[in-house]
Design an enzyme around this catalytic site. Structure first.
Site, PDB file in Angstrom:
ATOM      1  N   GLY A   1      -5.189 -14.631  14.662  1.00 21.47           N
ATOM      2  CA  GLY A   1      -5.746 -13.551  13.857  1.00 21.47           C
ATOM      3  C   GLY A   1      -6.255 -12.390  14.686  1.00 21.47           C
ATOM      4  N   TYR A   8      -0.430 -16.007   2.033  1.00 20.42           N
ATOM      5  CA  TYR A   8      -0.522 -14.550   2.229  1.00 20.42           C
ATOM      6  C   TYR A   8       0.329 -13.783   1.207  1.00 20.42           C
ATOM      7  CZ  TYR A   8      -0.844 -10.068   4.684  1.00 20.42           C
ATOM      8  OH  TYR A   8      -1.064  -8.742   4.998  1.00 20.42           O
ATOM      9  N   ARG A  16      -6.591  -6.856  18.284  1.00 22.87           N
ATOM     10  CA  ARG A  16      -7.692  -6.210  17.563  1.00 22.87           C
ATOM     11  C   ARG A  16      -8.549  -7.242  16.852  1.00 22.87           C
ATOM     12  NH1 ARG A  16      -7.105  -8.840  13.853  1.00 22.87           N
ATOM     13  NH2 ARG A  16      -5.668  -8.707  12.115  1.00 22.87           N
ATOM     14  N   ASP A  56      -5.882  -3.827   3.244  1.00 23.25           N
ATOM     15  CA  ASP A  56      -4.932  -2.822   3.759  1.00 23.25           C
ATOM     16  C   ASP A  56      -3.663  -2.724   2.913  1.00 23.25           C
ATOM     17  OD1 ASP A  56      -4.100  -5.308   4.809  1.00 23.25           O
ATOM     18  OD2 ASP A  56      -3.459  -4.467   6.736  1.00 23.25           O
ATOM     19  N   ASP A  96      -3.126  -3.674  11.668  1.00 20.34           N
ATOM     20  CA  ASP A  96      -3.003  -4.218  13.021  1.00 20.34           C
ATOM     21  C   ASP A  96      -2.277  -3.249  13.950  1.00 20.34           C
ATOM     22  OD1 ASP A  96      -4.008  -6.312  11.621  1.00 20.34           O
ATOM     23  OD2 ASP A  96      -2.299  -7.659  11.929  1.00 20.34           O
ATOM     24  N   SER A 136      -4.061 -10.536  16.328  1.00 19.75           N
ATOM     25  CA  SER A 136      -2.922  -9.641  16.265  1.00 19.75           C
ATOM     26  C   SER A 136      -2.107  -9.518  17.545  1.00 19.75           C
ATOM     27  CB  SER A 136      -3.385  -8.267  15.789  1.00 19.75           C
ATOM     28  OG  SER A 136      -2.444  -7.806  14.901  1.00 19.75           O
ATOM     29  N   SER A 137      -1.713 -10.666  18.056  1.00 20.85           N
ATOM     30  CA  SER A 137      -0.777 -10.632  19.183  1.00 20.85           C
ATOM     31  C   SER A 137       0.541 -10.009  18.728  1.00 20.85           C
ATOM     32  CB  SER A 137      -0.537 -12.040  19.719  1.00 20.85           C
ATOM     33  OG  SER A 137       0.130 -12.844  18.770  1.00 20.85           O
ATOM     34  N   GLU A 173     -11.332  -6.799   4.780  1.00 19.60           N
ATOM     35  CA  GLU A 173     -10.274  -7.800   4.968  1.00 19.60           C
ATOM     36  C   GLU A 173      -9.439  -7.924   3.706  1.00 19.60           C
ATOM     37  OE1 GLU A 173      -9.061  -8.877   8.089  1.00 19.60           O
ATOM     38  OE2 GLU A 173     -11.186  -9.383   8.344  1.00 19.60           O
ATOM     39  N   HIS A 174      -8.128  -8.010   3.902  1.00 23.52           N
ATOM     40  CA  HIS A 174      -7.175  -8.096   2.784  1.00 23.52           C
ATOM     41  C   HIS A 174      -7.322  -6.875   1.877  1.00 23.52           C
ATOM     42  CE1 HIS A 174      -5.334 -12.048   3.408  1.00 23.52           C
ATOM     43  NE2 HIS A 174      -6.513 -12.446   3.856  1.00 23.52           N
TER      44      HIS A 174
END
Ligand code: ADP
Ligand code: MG
Length: 433
Positions: A151, A266, A43, A52, A213, A153-154, A49-50
């Protein structure tokens, strides 16, 4: 990564070949076990961003890069370790990881760390088994083209593709046999899957990520972005409005850098948000998370309750970002690209200055894009400290932008970036059974 996405058939072939090579001559004996092939996309987050992990809003889309899980599996009523083995292999590692799916599974480090994303999901689905002596038994091979650790989201795409595979084994959700119509799954089933995968990453991979994600990988829908309320988990599909011919495109640029600082910073940001929330709750009791705070609350807490320094900056980013995200969704639906772009640019400035998760390479990509003709807006996307940028650009300027970024990024950094054009794709599904 090229400017066009890999054909999903290529990934299926890669996973099938790896399966044959790894397990073909010692296949699972049980003839009742079926073969399934599932996939789930990576995705990109347009904005939000940041936000969620503090119950806020995000606006991501599923992209055309995916992870495919191919293999055979079933459920056995046995606790014997020889009967009930799981074996997993990925094109990225080629070495087989073997284990028993019991409640005493523990995460492993180093060379087998990648397997934690699969094992963690298996552990979450064990509650769906009928009795304590039932075990998942499977042989799976994994192939993907979501770049790892960029980034995009694998990790979520691996988790969600694994989750759909397990749902097939469990015969949950009627196994709709069609990737292009993820609407065949109920909303609840897709959301439940996302929650399980998030929990897997939180508890088994020790990554305190929010739900975004896994949510968009599970619930994505062709042509739609998702405005997700990370508190209620309610979501709205957002189409890009405007005239067909006037529709801009999204260009993602992978900086190909990942500063290790990101992994340690993070959890620091997660904690800072909690600390800022507890100060803010002293000025307004209704504030349970940063989602509930307004700029006014922040100003009050700053002048009277000691909200200052890094905590003030973090809170200011999250509160302003939530507002921008909801506004961007409205502007997208109206086809008001200029407003979307302005909000994206403001989001980047806020992530850079207040949340402090950007880095020089990303700032260069953003500045190059923001100064290019036909660009409405550009920003860092994903957790930060490297990874990718996302840019909203007029369709007929997209290729020129990609050429410009490739050339100038190398000139300025000595590094190469990888760019691709994308539009919202489908969420996870069963490709074949
Ligand atoms: P991102 O999700 O942004 O790509 P993460 O660090 O969250 O970055 O997740 C990347 C990790 O996920 C990889 O290092 C690997 O452990 C795992 N992973 C993802 N896709 C695969 C795959 N196809 N095969 C093996 N491991 C994978
Ligand atoms: Mg990830």
């Amino acid at each position: 990564m090229s400017s066009s996405t890999t054909n999903i058939q290529t990934l299926i072939n890669q996973a099938e070949d790896l399966y044959e090579k790894s397990f073909g001559d010692r296949e699972l004996g049980n003839t009742n076990f079926n073969t399934f092939c599932t996939s789930a996309p990576g995705r990109v987050n347009l904005i939000g961003e940041h936000t969620d992990y503090t119950d806020g809003f995000v606006l991501p889309l599923a992209i055309g890069y995916s992870t495919v899980v191919y293999g055979r599996g079933g459920i056995m009523k046995s606790t014997s370790s020889t009967d009930t083995r799981c074996r997993i292999v990925s094109t990225t590692t080629n070495s087989i990881v073997e284990f028993q799916a019991t409640s005493s599974l523990v995460p492993l480090c180093k060379s087998e760390a990648w397997a934690n994303y699969v094992k963690g999901v298996i552990l979450q689905y064990m509650s769906e088994l009928q009795s304590a002596d039932e075990r998942f038994v499977l042989d799976i091979a994994i192939a993907g083209d979501v770049p790892l650790g960029s980034g995009l989201s694998s990790s979520a795409s691996l988790e969600v593709a694994t989750a759909v595979f397990l749902e097939c084994i469990l015969n949950l959700n009627n196994n709709p046999y069609c990737i292009d119509d993820s609407l065949l799954y109920t909303r609840e089933a897709k959301m439940e899957r996302a929650k399980k995968c998030q929990k897997a990453e939180n508890v088994f991979c020790n990554v305190p990520c929010g739900i975004m994600d896994q949510f968009v990988s599970s619930c994505g829908s062709r042509g739609k972005l998702l405005l997700i309320d990370c508190r209620s988990l309610d979501y709205k599909e957002v189409s890009m409005g405007g005239e067909e011919g006037d529709m801009p495109v999204l260009v993602v640029a992978n900086s190909n850098v990942k500063h290790s600082l990101g992994d340690s910073e993070y959890p620091v940001r997660v904690q800072q948000c909690k600390d800022a929330t507890s100060i803010l709750s002293n000025v307004n009791q209704n504030i349970q998370s940063l989602r509930d705070a307004t700029m006014e609350d922040i100003n009050t807490a700053s002048s009277s309750a000691g909200l200052e320094g890094a905590l003030l900056q973090r809170a200011r980013h999250v509160v302003s970002e939530n507002k921008r995200t909801v506004e961007a969704a409205n502007a997208l639906e109206k086809g008001d690209w200029a407003t979307v772009g302005t909000l994206m640019n403001a989001s980047h400035a806020s992530m850079k200055d207040d949340y402090q998760v950007s880095c020089p390479e990303i700032d260069i990509l953003v500045e190059l894009a923001q100064g290019y003709e036909g660009v409405y807006g550009s920003r860092l996307t994903g957790g930060g400290f490297g990874g990718c940028t996302v840019t909203l650009v007029k369709r007929d300027c997209a290729q020129g932008l990609i050429d410009h970024l490739n050339k100038e990024y190398t000139a300025k950094t000595g590094k190469q970036c990888d760019c691709f054009e994308t539009s919202p794709g489908s969420g996870a599904g069963l490709l074949m059974a």
